[in-house]
Every structure is written in C-alpha cells, then in structure tokens.
Enzyme design. Structure first.
Site, PDB file in Angstrom:
ATOM      1  CG  HIS A  54      -1.996  -0.956   1.229  1.00 28.59           C
ATOM      2  ND1 HIS A  54      -2.974  -1.207   1.977  1.00 28.59           N
ATOM      3  CD2 HIS A  54      -2.306  -2.071   0.192  1.00 28.59           C
ATOM      4  CE1 HIS A  54      -3.858  -2.088   1.704  1.00 28.59           C
ATOM      5  NE2 HIS A  54      -3.328  -2.708   0.330  1.00 28.59           N
ATOM      6  CD  GLU A  56      -1.803   3.895   3.481  1.00 32.33           C
ATOM      7  OE1 GLU A  56      -1.576   3.302   2.639  1.00 32.33           O
ATOM      8  OE2 GLU A  56      -2.941   4.187   3.898  1.00 32.33           O
ATOM      9  CD1 TRP A 173     -10.645   1.822 -39.939  1.00 32.28           C
ATOM     10  CD2 TRP A 173     -11.374   1.239 -38.046  1.00 32.28           C
ATOM     11  NE1 TRP A 173     -10.088   0.517 -39.661  1.00 32.28           N
ATOM     12  CE2 TRP A 173     -10.663   0.100 -38.473  1.00 32.28           C
ATOM     13  CE3 TRP A 173     -12.213   0.949 -36.912  1.00 32.28           C
ATOM     14  CZ2 TRP A 173     -10.289  -1.012 -37.799  1.00 32.28           C
ATOM     15  CZ3 TRP A 173     -12.180  -0.249 -36.296  1.00 32.28           C
ATOM     16  CH2 TRP A 173     -11.084  -1.337 -36.639  1.00 32.28           C
TER      17      TRP A 173
END
Ligand SMILES: NC(=O)c1ccc[n+]([C@@H]2O[C@H](COP(=O)([O-])OP(=O)(O)OC[C@H]3O[C@@H](n4cnc5c(N)ncnc54)[C@H](OP(=O)(O)O)[C@@H]3O)[C@@H](O)[C@H]2O)c1
Length: 353
Positions: A54, A56, A173
């Site tokens: 994580h 932290e 396209w």
C-alpha cells in the site's frame, strides 16, 4: 530541503495515486507523502497493483526513522485490516507517526476503521483535506464501493450527425486512428468492457486493450463481457479467442428483466461481485439505450468525427425518452480534440425521482 505544507503534500499524494489507475482493481488508487517532524518530504509512495504494498508502506519504507514524529498525508483513510498485506494503521503507529492527514474516508466496511485505530493510539487524525480532488481521482472505486455495482462509462463513436454506421451498414472506421488509440488507453483503465451480442454479431470485435500499430496486447486486460440473453455468441467469435477472459452473460445465468433480456442491474451486481469496479460500455446502440434508460451510466465519452452520413443507424437507440422534457440532460466536463476528432466527456445529470 524546504518544508512542505500539508495541502501541497496532499496535492502531490493525489498525483501519485493517479499513477496506479487501471492497475489496482479491485483495490483503490492511493497516494501517500510522508513529512518528517520538520515538515520536509521524507518519503512518498502509491499503490501500484493489487496485492502490492500500500502507498503508506512504500512511503514509510522510504522515510525510515524520519517517519517518527512526522505527518503521513494520504488520499484515502489507511486500511485497518489484514488482506494480502497487513493493516496500514498498525504500520503507521509502529513507525511513530504523530499525525495522519486523510482526504477521503474509506467506504469499504472490510477495510475502514483506520482513523479510529490511529486516534486510539494517540495519533492526531484529520479527514477531508482536498477531499473533492481526491474523490475525483478515485471516483470509479469510491462509487462502486458505496453502492455495490461498477462505475459505468458509455463510450461511443459517431459522425457529426450522430450516425454510427452508413446506410449499407459499413462503419469502419468512423473515427481516426488517434481516437482509436485513445479508446485502447481507456480500455486499459477499466476492469471490464461490455458489448451487446448485436455488436459481436455485426462487427466481431476483439474488445482487448492493445497497441493498435503492432497488435501487442496490454499486460492487464479487462474482462470482456458480452450481454447475450439467449447465448447467440458464435463459438468462433473473436471475443472467445483466449486473448483475455470473456464472460458471455446470458439471461439464464444472470436473470431476465421484464422484457426477457439480461437484467442489467443484476449483471452489474454480479460484475461487482467478480471484482469489477469500473466498466466500459462499448455498445452498441440498443444496449447503450437500455443502460441509459435504467439510469446505469455514470459517464459518457463520445468520439465525434468531422463526417456527415445523413442516413444510417444512430449511435443511440431507445433510451426511454419519448418527449423533449424527458431528454437525458448532460453536464459537459471536457471537450478535447483527438487527431481530427472531438472527444466529448459528459456526466448524466441525476433525474428527479
Ligand atoms: N458507433 C459505436 O460506437 C458503436 C459501438 C458498438 C456497436 N456499434 C454498431 O452497432 C451495431 C449493432 O447494434 P445493436 O444495437 O444490435 O448492438 P448491441 O447494442 O451491441 O446489442 C444489442 C443486443 O444486446 C442484447 N441484449 C441483452 N440484454 C439486453 C438488454 N437488457 N437490453 C438491450 N439489449 C440487450 C439483445 O440481444 P438478445 O436479446 O438476443 O440478447 C440486443 O439485441 C453494429 O452495426 C455496430 O457496428 C456502434
């Protein structure tokens, strides 16, 4: 090194969090800046992939002993549970951090409670700093966690007169290569790509995220979802080519709505259960209309080509609107030119109940 205000540190943490977009699901994107006791940056980090450390923890590792007496500035409330990694609240306490500043509380009942644990350990906790900005950076995850179904982005391509194909059915396209490259980047940020069986039968799309020039597949592929009430997707359809996971969602498996077709709310609930937090609805016009009519679209990204057709199918079919007073009002949030085309981003305004 000069000291940094908590507000500046949060701005930096939000920018760091964005680096994880598309790679952290089913987890959120999170950024963290650790200031030492003198207010100088001692470490920073972001959550880069699900199962990885994580934000932290990355920042704490960089800061080392300088974390003691310092301030952790985090975009999301530190988690309080042991999943694939240990609780960040405990790591912050162990490191001797004096203060934790958070932008947004964690809505996930499994992981929330970090602020209370930190406070109980005598750490000063502040919530709500730059909350709006942090919320915007994590909107798909936060929205889906709060309500239990994925954040849905409807993407379409059309000519300036709103056509998705010519009268003879040809559609490749409509938009430029630049716009199509942009779409592949968008696919890389979501967990699932959804198309109706009508599109699969008409265009046989791959629905993978890839490099358009050399065909190389992106490392992380969204789940391909074909909404197919009676299982008409051919065995040899490209969506079944094994290049990415595919789910052909039938009415028998998901449940049927009143029209006998796949129940879209049940479909989204099942996708949430499967870890999908953000989904890209790539059509076609029938399915997009049904999603909009059910109020299940959170954001619209339209690629509009400077072309006119004058005839041919439109990009959107029945969306439950029969009179102008019921038109689905949109709030434009961005208009950007992509190659020769326009990319228009809009949010449907919530309707009065
Ligand atoms: N311009 C664009 O951005 C774009 C994007 C995609 C496609 N297209 C074009 O769209 C055309 C295909 O149009 P389409 O409308 O047939 O395709 P579609 O919207 O992809 O598929 C429609 C089909 O989805 C199935 N479905 C299952 N559950 C549904 C539900 N609850 N509500 C609505 N539909 C449900 C229905 O078939 P069952 O009932 O049999 O399941 C329905 O006929 C192609 O020509 C393609 O080129 C354009």
């Amino acid at each position: 090194m000069a000291s940094v205000s908590v507000d500046e540190a949060m701005r930096r943490a939000i920018a760091l969090a964005a680096r994880g977009l598309g790679a952290t699901s089913p987890n959120p994107v999170v950024g963290c800046v650790l200031l030492d006791a003198d207010g100088e940056v001692a470490g920073e980090g972001f959550h880069a992939y699900a199962g990885g450390p994580h934000a932290e923890i990355v920042a704490l590792a960089q800061a080392g002993r300088r974390a003691r007496g310092g301030t952790a500035v985090v975009t999301l409330e530190p988690c309080d549970h042991t999943g694939r990694t240990g609780p960040c609240s405990h790591a912050l306490i162990a490191a001797g951090v004096a203060r934790v500043v958070v932008a947004v509380p964690d809505p996930n009942p499994v992981a929330s409670g970090g602020a209370a644990t930190l406070r109980a350990a005598g750490i000063q906790v502040e919530l709500g700093v730059r909350a709006e900005e942090a919320e915007a950076g994590n909107v798909a995850w936060l929205t889906s966690m709060r309500r239990g179904w994925p954040y849905v982005i409807w993407k379409y391509a059309a000519t300036l007169d709103g056509r998705s194909a010519a009268a003879d059915g040809t559609s490749m396209w409509i938009t430029s290569e630049a716009a199509r490259i942009d779409v592949h980047a968008l696919r890389g940020t979501v967990d699932a790509v959804i198309a109706g069986v009508g599109t699969v039968l008409a265009d046989d799309p791959r629905l993978t995220a890839r490099n358009l020039r050399d065909g190389t597949l992106a490392i992380r592929q969204p789940l391909r979802v074909v909404v197919d009430s009676s299982g008409r997707t051919p065995a040899e359809a490209r969506v079944r080519d094994g290049a990415a996971r595919t789910w052909v969602a039938t009415a028998a498996e998901v449940g049927a709505g009143r029209d006998g077709r796949v129940d879209l709310a049940a479909l989204l609930a099942e996708l949430h259960h499967r870890g999908v937090r953000a989904a890209l609805l790539e059509g076609g016009p029938t399915l997009a209309g049904a999603f909009l009519a059910a109020g299940l679209v959170d954001k619209i990204v339209g690629y509009v080509a400077p072309k006119l057709l004058g005839a041919g199918p439109t990009a959107l079919l029945d969306a439950g609107v029969t009179t102008i007073a019921d038109a689905i009002d949109l709030e434009l949030t961005d208009v950007t030119q992509v190659g020769p085309d326009l990319r228009i981003t809009a949010l449907p305004r919530k309707r009065e109940a």
